[in-house]
Design a protein around this motif. Sequence first.
Motif: not given
Length: 223
Positions: A93, A137-138, A141-142, A146-147, A150, A220
Amino acid sequence: WAGFGALAQLMESPAGVVLTRVDAPVLFDALDRLRCQLKGPRIERVLLDTQFLISIYEGRRFGRFGGKMNCLTIGLPVMLALDRRRLLALVAHEYTRFHRSHNRLTQWFYQCLPRQRFPNLSVRSLARENQQKANTDKTSRNLLGRHVAAAALIELTVKTAWAKHEFWPGHWRAAAASMLPVAPYAAMRALAIAPPHEDFAQECLRQALALSVDSKEGLLLRG
């Protein structure tokens, strides 16, 4: 001698312990993957310090002198409080945020052009900026999901508040009452892995969302 002393202070390296690939191979492999996927800047130095945060910044090799270099600083409390997957998610991030900031010069150039004379360039600049933000951003997360990303931001928010309002006050009270030095990080490692009280966590998240509704963290946490 005063001049030499001032020069030495200017050439001081950032505070922290330098980490190498031998010390943290998983971390350096993750940085390599991020740089490859985003075609982003290289991280020349990784430091471990005592702050409850992760940051990437552009500094100098010798204080205010020498060439520029990109530094990643990871707080030891963060490493003690989060598991490996969530720690790497926070690094990803922060790297994507730093990568986007590196492209602001190009965005500024397009924005300064007269829109009447170069209307297509302004449109392309906005489209390029939005696409790059979506791609970074993708990628963040990847890397681990993503979870996970977050959950890492939520846990960092809560445990940062826990360290400030509960752990450190308790540590200093114990240190004042003890005849011997009290090492904080051994106790932090044991206490930080335990989940905080539910009411305390909810209040921390409520305050964080109220203060940063427009920030990446706020978005997020809401998502």
